[in-house]
Enzyme design. Sequence first.
Site, mmCIF file in Angstrom:
data_model
loop_
_atom_site.group_PDB
_atom_site.id
_atom_site.type_symbol
_atom_site.label_atom_id
_atom_site.label_comp_id
_atom_site.label_asym_id
_atom_site.label_seq_id
_atom_site.Cartn_x
_atom_site.Cartn_y
_atom_site.Cartn_z
ATOM 1 N N HIS A 160 -1.253 -50.894 42.615
ATOM 2 C CA HIS A 160 -0.658 -52.123 43.151
ATOM 3 C C HIS A 160 0.718 -51.850 43.755
ATOM 4 C CE1 HIS A 160 -0.334 -56.265 43.955
ATOM 5 N NE2 HIS A 160 -0.850 -56.757 42.856
ATOM 6 N N ASP A 367 -18.612 -53.815 54.375
ATOM 7 C CA ASP A 367 -19.967 -53.373 54.725
ATOM 8 C C ASP A 367 -19.883 -51.924 55.207
ATOM 9 O OD1 ASP A 367 -22.448 -52.854 55.880
ATOM 10 O OD2 ASP A 367 -22.606 -54.794 56.874
#
Length: 447
Positions: A160, A367
């Site tokens: 993070h 994807d």
Amino acid sequence: MEIPGECEYRGEAVVVRPSQPTPRHSLYLSNLDDQRFLRFSIKYLYVFPPLAAVAPETLRWALARALVDYYPLAGRLRPSAEDDGKLVVDCNAEGALFAEAFLPGLTAGDFLRGSAKPHKSWRKLLYRVHATSFVDVPPLVVQVTQLGCGGMVLCTAISHCLCDGIATANFLHAWARAAAHLDLPLVHHDRCALRPRCPPRVAFTHPEYSVSTSTTALPPPPPPHPLLPVSLTFTASHLRRLKTRAPCTSFEALAAHVWRAWVISLAPPPALRVKLLFSVNVRRRLRPELPATYSGNAFVLACAEATAADLVATGGVRLVQEAKGRIDDDYVRSTVDLLEERRGAKPDLAATLVISAWTRLGLEDVDFGKGRAVHMGPLTSEVYCVFLPVLADPDAVTVLVSLPQPAAEAFEHHCCLLHDEPLDKQLQLQGSDHLAVGHRHAHDILA
């Protein structure tokens, strides 16, 4: 759902380095990057059905290509030699960790049918790095687990300190584009636009970092109860009903509604001041604006605050709107300067609900060339409430949070009410059909 069996690893995790030479330098982390409470890895879990699964070697090759552009993720965190207490990224192309595993006893369908409640066994789906501290963990760790049905689970742990949700989504899409042999968009790594002013000028009170001064006495903590996950899906129809009481966005209405239900379920003293913290993307709020492909943390925490009694009476929408409305260039610069003056400052989490919105980031659209995932979410339980997109309905939002058993039941009940009127019976019935994330015990939250 407990995952049956153990992952069968195909050797040790390998190091994936950028496929081309990359810049070698020390990358400055802004004060928004290098906050103490961000020193952890966000763990994402994707489940791809057989038709959308991609060969591990393709993912590994594409990752090497993506790391050419996202080369800080192939570096290593280290303490700054010039600035005590800060971290920097040594962009040394040391590489990301990539593990391949096989889990024949699990199918994508099994996972979807049993994904209502996270289980500690899910951690086996991400390669465990043995390190003495967070700094020693590579910024990017990946595990691809092939399932018995031919599908796959992809887990990533991304530091993070290097990326917020938008930057993470940009990276994952770049990785997916590389797998599909598509060009990658430009990315901006320089964080100098968020350097503190000299001298620092803290112009706001910043209640998100201020310790509550409430003198209201809390009752003795109750006996500990096991945490129960609560997961409720709000459809577009539910969100429209929530917005009928005041002009507001779907996020503002849902955040206020969930905050109010959370407070009611924990039953604090009416005079206790309670808070809601939520992240606000500041890329377009800064002057000049940051590029959309900025790869660091470009959010600050907004803070709504009220007594428990006032929140329950008013609903909280106006408080959420005012908290969000305060976030402009001046507020962001003041936050950066506050973190410069108060190294190690952490958000005040006493009597506080933290909401992390994963909606509208595009995480669910990743994807790799054969189709999207059928499930996307956090790997295991977390300590905050998460708003997740619903893959089958782009206008819906799933709220994920865990609470001690009595509070969890009350929270679900009050989430299904709109100002004490039934919101929709269907909402409650959907509660057990989705993944949930963890929270702390009530006496830890309201302490």
